[in-house]
Design a protein around this motif. Structure first.
Motif, short mmCIF file in Angstrom:
data_model
loop_
_atom_site.label_atom_id
_atom_site.label_comp_id
_atom_site.label_asym_id
_atom_site.label_seq_id
_atom_site.Cartn_x
_atom_site.Cartn_y
_atom_site.Cartn_z
N GLU A 86 84.51 51.28 -36.02
CA GLU A 86 83.31 51.61 -35.25
C GLU A 86 82.10 50.86 -35.78
O GLU A 86 81.26 50.39 -35.00
CB GLU A 86 83.06 53.12 -35.29
N LEU A 87 82.00 50.71 -37.08
CA LEU A 87 80.89 49.96 -37.68
C LEU A 87 80.94 48.50 -37.24
O LEU A 87 79.90 47.89 -36.95
CB LEU A 87 80.91 50.08 -39.20
N LYS A 88 82.13 47.92 -37.16
CA LYS A 88 82.25 46.54 -36.70
C LYS A 88 81.76 46.41 -35.27
O LYS A 88 81.03 45.48 -34.93
CB LYS A 88 83.69 46.05 -36.82
N VAL A 89 82.13 47.36 -34.40
CA VAL A 89 81.67 47.36 -33.01
C VAL A 89 80.15 47.46 -32.97
O VAL A 89 79.48 46.73 -32.23
CB VAL A 89 82.33 48.51 -32.21
N PHE A 90 79.60 48.38 -33.78
CA PHE A 90 78.15 48.55 -33.83
C PHE A 90 77.46 47.25 -34.26
O PHE A 90 76.48 46.82 -33.65
CB PHE A 90 77.77 49.68 -34.79
N LYS A 91 77.97 46.62 -35.31
CA LYS A 91 77.36 45.38 -35.80
C LYS A 91 77.40 44.28 -34.75
O LYS A 91 76.42 43.57 -34.55
CB LYS A 91 78.07 44.90 -37.07
N ASP A 92 78.53 44.15 -34.06
CA ASP A 92 78.65 43.13 -33.02
C ASP A 92 77.65 43.37 -31.90
O ASP A 92 76.96 42.44 -31.44
CB ASP A 92 80.07 43.09 -32.45
N LYS A 93 77.52 44.62 -31.47
CA LYS A 93 76.56 44.95 -30.41
C LYS A 93 75.13 44.75 -30.90
O LYS A 93 74.28 44.28 -30.15
CB LYS A 93 76.77 46.39 -29.94
N TRP A 94 74.86 45.12 -32.14
CA TRP A 94 73.52 44.98 -32.69
C TRP A 94 73.10 43.50 -32.74
O TRP A 94 71.98 43.16 -32.39
CB TRP A 94 73.43 45.60 -34.08
N ILE A 95 73.99 42.63 -33.16
CA ILE A 95 73.67 41.20 -33.24
C ILE A 95 73.30 40.67 -31.86
O ILE A 95 72.29 39.96 -31.71
CB ILE A 95 74.85 40.42 -33.87
N LYS A 96 74.07 41.04 -30.85
CA LYS A 96 73.77 40.58 -29.48
C LYS A 96 72.44 41.14 -28.99
O LYS A 96 71.62 40.42 -28.41
CB LYS A 96 74.91 40.95 -28.54
N LEU A 97 72.21 42.43 -29.20
CA LEU A 97 70.97 43.07 -28.77
C LEU A 97 69.78 42.47 -29.51
O LEU A 97 68.75 42.16 -28.92
CB LEU A 97 71.04 44.57 -29.00
N ASN A 98 69.92 42.30 -30.81
CA ASN A 98 68.84 41.76 -31.62
C ASN A 98 68.50 40.33 -31.19
O ASN A 98 67.32 39.97 -31.08
CB ASN A 98 69.24 41.80 -33.09
N ASP A 99 69.52 39.52 -30.93
CA ASP A 99 69.29 38.15 -30.45
C ASP A 99 68.52 38.17 -29.13
O ASP A 99 67.56 37.41 -28.94
CB ASP A 99 70.60 37.39 -30.28
N GLY A 100 68.92 39.05 -28.22
CA GLY A 100 68.25 39.15 -26.93
C GLY A 100 66.80 39.61 -27.06
O GLY A 100 65.90 39.05 -26.42
N MET A 101 66.55 40.61 -27.88
CA MET A 101 65.19 41.11 -28.08
C MET A 101 64.32 40.05 -28.74
O MET A 101 63.16 39.87 -28.32
CB MET A 101 65.20 42.38 -28.93
N ASN A 102 64.83 39.36 -29.75
CA ASN A 102 64.05 38.30 -30.38
C ASN A 102 63.71 37.20 -29.40
O ASN A 102 62.60 36.66 -29.42
CB ASN A 102 64.81 37.74 -31.60
N SER A 103 64.63 36.87 -28.51
CA SER A 103 64.38 35.86 -27.50
C SER A 103 63.26 36.31 -26.55
O SER A 103 62.35 35.54 -26.23
CB SER A 103 65.66 35.59 -26.72
N LEU A 104 63.30 37.57 -26.14
CA LEU A 104 62.27 38.10 -25.26
C LEU A 104 60.90 38.12 -25.96
O LEU A 104 59.89 37.74 -25.38
CB LEU A 104 62.62 39.52 -24.81
N ILE A 105 60.89 38.56 -27.20
CA ILE A 105 59.64 38.66 -27.94
C ILE A 105 59.00 37.28 -28.14
O ILE A 105 57.79 37.11 -28.05
CB ILE A 105 59.86 39.39 -29.28
N ARG A 106 59.84 36.29 -28.40
CA ARG A 106 59.35 34.92 -28.60
C ARG A 106 58.97 34.25 -27.27
O ARG A 106 58.41 33.17 -27.25
CB ARG A 106 60.38 34.08 -29.33
N GLY A 107 59.33 34.89 -26.14
CA GLY A 107 59.01 34.32 -24.83
C GLY A 107 59.91 33.19 -24.43
O GLY A 107 59.52 32.31 -23.67
N GLU A 108 61.14 33.20 -24.88
CA GLU A 108 62.08 32.11 -24.58
C GLU A 108 62.79 32.37 -23.27
O GLU A 108 63.00 33.42 -22.83
CB GLU A 108 63.12 31.98 -25.70
#
Length: 108
Positions: A86-108
């Motif tokens: 379950e932790l592996k699933v969480f980490k995988d989802k977190w990486i994708k979500l975090n990448d998406g949020m950082n992209s939005l915040i940076r205005g990319e």
């Protein structure tokens, strides 16, 4: 409940599983580790429902340990194989979500 409170509640499961995966621990110690990692306003009372939920789902194992000082027994938590998955699933989802949020915040 505010959006930020809902987000924090959702992240606590993964954060606590991550801490427990580093080694057997108990509730108060988890609170202190979250504070050390700069999690805002996490009280001991807010992590016990998470620990109970993780235990009921089979993600963590528990054992009671007698206190050396004669106080009450302390419940220790360790991650189960199901919890590791379950932790592996969480980490995988977190990486994708975090990448998406950082992209939005940076205005990319």
């Amino acid at each position: 409940m505010s959006v930020s409170n809902q987000i924090m509640k959702g992240l606590l499961d993964g954060a606590i599983l991550g801490l427990i995966s580093q080694g057997e621990t108990y509730g108060y110690e988890i609170t202190k580790k979250l504070e050390a990692h700069k999690f805002p306003d996490i009280s001991e009372g807010s992590i016990y429902p998470v620990l109970l939920r993780l235990s009921k789902k089979g993600y963590v194992n528990t054992r009671m340990v007698k206190s050396d000082s004669g106080g009450p027994k302390r419940k220790y938590y360790s991650i189960s194989d199901t919890g590791k998955a379950e932790l592996k699933v969480f980490k995988d989802k977190w990486i994708k979500l975090n990448d998406g949020m950082n992209s939005l915040i940076r205005g990319e």
